[in-house]
Design a protein around this motif. Structure first.
Motif, PDB file in Angstrom:
ATOM      1  N   GLU A 301       5.693  -9.616 -10.082  1.00 49.20           N
ATOM      2  CA  GLU A 301       4.811 -10.782 -10.127  1.00 49.20           C
ATOM      3  C   GLU A 301       3.655 -10.632  -9.154  1.00 49.20           C
ATOM      4  N   LEU A 302       3.952 -10.205  -7.933  1.00 47.82           N
ATOM      5  CA  LEU A 302       2.897 -10.057  -6.933  1.00 47.82           C
ATOM      6  C   LEU A 302       1.904  -8.977  -7.342  1.00 47.82           C
ATOM      7  N   LYS A 303       2.401  -7.861  -7.830  1.00 45.21           N
ATOM      8  CA  LYS A 303       1.497  -6.808  -8.283  1.00 45.21           C
ATOM      9  C   LYS A 303       0.652  -7.285  -9.457  1.00 45.21           C
ATOM     10  N   GLY A 304       1.260  -8.093 -10.340  1.00 46.71           N
ATOM     11  CA  GLY A 304       0.506  -8.629 -11.465  1.00 46.71           C
ATOM     12  C   GLY A 304      -0.598  -9.571 -11.027  1.00 46.71           C
ATOM     13  N   LEU A 305      -0.311 -10.432 -10.063  1.00 46.15           N
ATOM     14  CA  LEU A 305      -1.325 -11.346  -9.542  1.00 46.15           C
ATOM     15  C   LEU A 305      -2.474 -10.579  -8.896  1.00 46.15           C
ATOM     16  N   LEU A 306      -2.149  -9.554  -8.134  1.00 47.31           N
ATOM     17  CA  LEU A 306      -3.183  -8.756  -7.474  1.00 47.31           C
ATOM     18  C   LEU A 306      -4.012  -7.989  -8.504  1.00 47.31           C
ATOM     19  N   ALA A 307      -3.347  -7.395  -9.492  1.00 52.34           N
ATOM     20  CA  ALA A 307      -4.070  -6.632 -10.514  1.00 52.34           C
ATOM     21  C   ALA A 307      -5.005  -7.542 -11.308  1.00 52.34           C
ATOM     22  N   ALA A 308      -4.556  -8.757 -11.627  1.00 51.62           N
ATOM     23  CA  ALA A 308      -5.390  -9.689 -12.395  1.00 51.62           C
ATOM     24  C   ALA A 308      -6.633 -10.100 -11.618  1.00 51.62           C
ATOM     25  N   ALA A 309      -6.579 -10.006 -10.282  1.00 53.23           N
ATOM     26  CA  ALA A 309      -7.738 -10.347  -9.445  1.00 53.23           C
ATOM     27  C   ALA A 309      -8.636  -9.146  -9.198  1.00 53.23           C
ATOM     28  N   GLY A 310      -8.299  -8.004  -9.779  1.00 49.22           N
ATOM     29  CA  GLY A 310      -9.150  -6.819  -9.649  1.00 49.22           C
ATOM     30  C   GLY A 310      -8.706  -5.829  -8.603  1.00 49.22           C
ATOM     31  N   VAL A 311      -7.513  -5.988  -8.067  1.00 48.33           N
ATOM     32  CA  VAL A 311      -7.012  -5.069  -7.045  1.00 48.33           C
ATOM     33  C   VAL A 311      -6.335  -3.894  -7.740  1.00 48.33           C
ATOM     34  N   GLY A 312      -6.682  -2.689  -7.321  1.00 47.87           N
ATOM     35  CA  GLY A 312      -6.096  -1.488  -7.901  1.00 47.87           C
ATOM     36  C   GLY A 312      -5.342  -0.663  -6.870  1.00 47.87           C
ATOM     37  N   SER A 313      -4.850   0.495  -7.294  1.00 42.82           N
ATOM     38  CA  SER A 313      -4.083   1.411  -6.428  1.00 42.82           C
ATOM     39  C   SER A 313      -2.956   0.677  -5.715  1.00 42.82           C
ATOM     40  N   LEU A 314      -2.263  -0.180  -6.467  1.00 46.84           N
ATOM     41  CA  LEU A 314      -1.208  -1.005  -5.877  1.00 46.84           C
ATOM     42  C   LEU A 314       0.007  -0.159  -5.540  1.00 46.84           C
ATOM     43  N   ARG A 315       0.580  -0.434  -4.383  1.00 46.35           N
ATOM     44  CA  ARG A 315       1.746   0.327  -3.944  1.00 46.35           C
ATOM     45  C   ARG A 315       2.604  -0.524  -3.022  1.00 46.35           C
ATOM     46  N   ARG A 316       3.874  -0.269  -3.064  1.00 46.63           N
ATOM     47  CA  ARG A 316       4.819  -0.911  -2.137  1.00 46.63           C
ATOM     48  C   ARG A 316       4.909  -0.030  -0.897  1.00 46.63           C
ATOM     49  N   ILE A 317       4.736  -0.620   0.262  1.00 44.39           N
ATOM     50  CA  ILE A 317       4.898   0.101   1.523  1.00 44.39           C
ATOM     51  C   ILE A 317       6.319  -0.160   2.003  1.00 44.39           C
ATOM     52  N   HIS A 318       7.166   0.843   1.888  1.00 43.69           N
ATOM     53  CA  HIS A 318       8.565   0.666   2.228  1.00 43.69           C
ATOM     54  C   HIS A 318       8.788   0.872   3.726  1.00 43.69           C
ATOM     55  N   HIS A 319       9.693   0.077   4.276  1.00 46.73           N
ATOM     56  CA  HIS A 319      10.091   0.245   5.676  1.00 46.73           C
ATOM     57  C   HIS A 319      11.520  -0.255   5.827  1.00 46.73           C
ATOM     58  N   ASP A 320      12.144   0.142   6.900  1.00 49.44           N
ATOM     59  CA  ASP A 320      13.534  -0.230   7.143  1.00 49.44           C
ATOM     60  C   ASP A 320      13.659  -1.154   8.356  1.00 49.44           C
ATOM     61  N   LEU A 321      12.604  -1.885   8.659  1.00 51.50           N
ATOM     62  CA  LEU A 321      12.592  -2.752   9.829  1.00 51.50           C
ATOM     63  C   LEU A 321      13.306  -4.068   9.529  1.00 51.50           C
ATOM     64  N   PRO A 322      13.808  -4.751  10.559  1.00 54.15           N
ATOM     65  CA  PRO A 322      14.452  -6.050  10.331  1.00 54.15           C
ATOM     66  C   PRO A 322      13.430  -7.097   9.939  1.00 54.15           C
TER      67      PRO A 322
END
Length: 333
Positions: A301-322
Motif C-alpha cells: 500500500e505504501l509503495k503504491g501511494l508513493l508510486a501514484a505520486a510520481g516516486v520511483g526507484s522504490l525500495r525497502r531499507i531493511h534493518h534489524d534495529l529495535p
C-alpha cells in the motif's frame, strides 16, 4: 503467535498483563524511581516524604521488586541498574515520557470494543489534544523513542550530497537533529503544528543546531509546505491518517522536492496479508481507538501511494534495529 502455541495459562497471563503495565506506570507517575535515584529508601521514609498511603505504597514497591525494576536491600528499596538508567528522570536515557503516554492511552484501549462497533475514536489524538500534559507526554515520548533509535538508524541511510532536509510532522525534531549531526553539509527544517515549537526548539538547542535546523509552523493537511528540499523524511505520520490523508501528505511532500529528491517513509509496516508483524497489527488498533481514519499500512500500500505520486526507484531499507519500524525510500524524477 500460532494457535498451537496457546495454552489456557498463557491466555490468562496475557489477559491480566495490564496489571504489570499499570504498576510500572504508577511508579513512573509517582516518580518513585526518580525519588530513589542512586540511593535507597524504606517504605516508611517514602511515606513520610510523599504523604502517600502506607499500604498502597508498600505494595507498589514490592510489586516493582517482583517485576525486577526495584531491589530490596536490608529493608530498603533501590533501583535496579536498568531502572536507574531508564526510569530516573535525571538519566540521559530516561523513557518515562513514552511510558506516561502509554498510561494516557489505556483508558481508550479499554473502550476498543466501542470504537470497533461505531467506527469512531473514543479519545482525542495525543498530538492535537487540548490536554497539555498528555500532549507533552506524547511529544516527549516521541523524543524518547527517537533518541533510542535515531543514533543507530541514521548512519544506515545515505544522504551524501543532500543539502536540505524536510522533517515533515517532525515533532520535537529529533530525527532532523541526528540527520544533520551525521551529515555536516545538511540543513534541516522541522515542519509541525505551533504547539510543537517549544519542544523542537529545546531539542535543537540541546544539540547546538539552532542555526542549521529551523522550525516552520503549519498543518500538513491544510497548508502548503514552503521551500524546496532534496530529501523529505516522513516518520510515523501516515499511520495517523486514512488513505486520502496519506495521498495529501505524500503529494505535498513530492511537490516540495527538487528534481532527483528523495522521500523516506518510516512507519510500522504490515506484511502484505495484513496479519503481522504483531506490533504493527496492534498499533493499527491503537489508531482505531485514537483517530478518525488512521491505521497501519501494508508495504504494498505504501509503495503504491508513493508510486501514484510520481516516486520511483522504490525500495525497502531493511534493518534489524529495535522499535518495530520499517523504512521505504524512493526518488522523484
Amino acid at each position: 503467535m500460532h494457535e498451537s502455541e496457546w495454552t489456557s495459562g498463557r491466555l490468562l497471563e496475557m489477559s491480566g498483563g495490564y496489571w504489570g503495565a499499570c504498576a510500572l506506570h504508577a511508579g513512573v507517575k509517582l516518580e518513585l524511581f526518580s525519588r530513589l535515584g542512586a540511593g535507597t529508601a524504606t517504605a516508611e521514609s517514602l511515606v513520610a516524604t510523599t504523604g502517600f498511603d502506607r499500604r498502597g505504597l508498600s505494595e507498589l514497591l514490592r510489586a516493582l521488586c517482583a517485576l525486577g525494576l526495584l531491589e530490596l536491600r536490608a529493608g530498603a528499596f533501590a533501583n535496579t541498574p536498568f531502572a536507574r538508567a531508564h526510569l530516573d528522570q535525571q538519566a540521559p536515557a530516561y523513557l518515562g515520557h513514552i511510558l506516561l503516554h502509554h498510561h494516557h492511552l489505556m483508558s481508550g484501549w479499554s473502550r476498543l470494543h466501542e470504537a470497533v462497533q461505531n467506527g469512531k475514536p473514543v479519545r482525542p489524538a495525543a498530538a492535537t489534544t487540548d490536554d497539555a500534559k498528555q500532549r507533552e507526554s506524547f511529544l516527549l515520548g516521541m523524543f524518547n523513542l527517537a533518541m533510542n533509535l535515531a543514533p543507530q538508524l541514521v548512519p544506515r541511510i545515505d544522504l551524501s550530497g543532500r543539502r536540505r532536509l524536510l522533517d515533515l510532522g517532525g515533532g520535537p525534531g529529533t530525527y532532523a537533529a541526528h540527520f544533520c549531526l551525521a551529515n555536516p553539509d545538511l540543513q534541516g527544517v522541522v515542519y509541525d503544528l505551533p504547539t510543537t515549537r517549544p519542544f523542537a526548539e529545546k531539542t535543537l538547542a540541546r544539540f547546538a543546531l539552532a542555526g542549521r535546523v529551523t522550525f516552520v509552523e503549519g498543518d500538513y493537511l491544510i497548508d502548503e509546505i514552503p521551500g524546496t528540499y532534496d530529501v523529505v523524511w516522513l516518520s510515523h505520520i501516515l499511520h495517523g491518517e486514512g488513505l486520502e490523508g496519506c495521498r495529501t501528505i505524500i503529494a505535498k511532500a513530492v511537490r516540495a522536492l527538487q528534481p532527483g529528491g528523495m522521500i523516506i517513509v518510516q512507519d510500522f509496516i504490515l506484511d502484505d496479508d495484513g496479519c503481522g508483524p504483531l506490533f504493527p497489527a496492534l498499533f493499527s488498533l491503537n489508531m482505531v481507538v485514537n483517530t478518525e481514519a488512521g491505521r497501519s499500512y501494508r508495504e504494498g500500500e505504501l509503495k503504491g501511494l508513493l508510486a501514484a505520486a510520481g516516486v520511483g526507484s522504490l525500495r525497502r531499507i531493511h534493518h534489524d534495529l529495535p522499535g518495530h519500524t520499517g523504512l521505504i525510500a524512493g526518488t522523484v524524477p
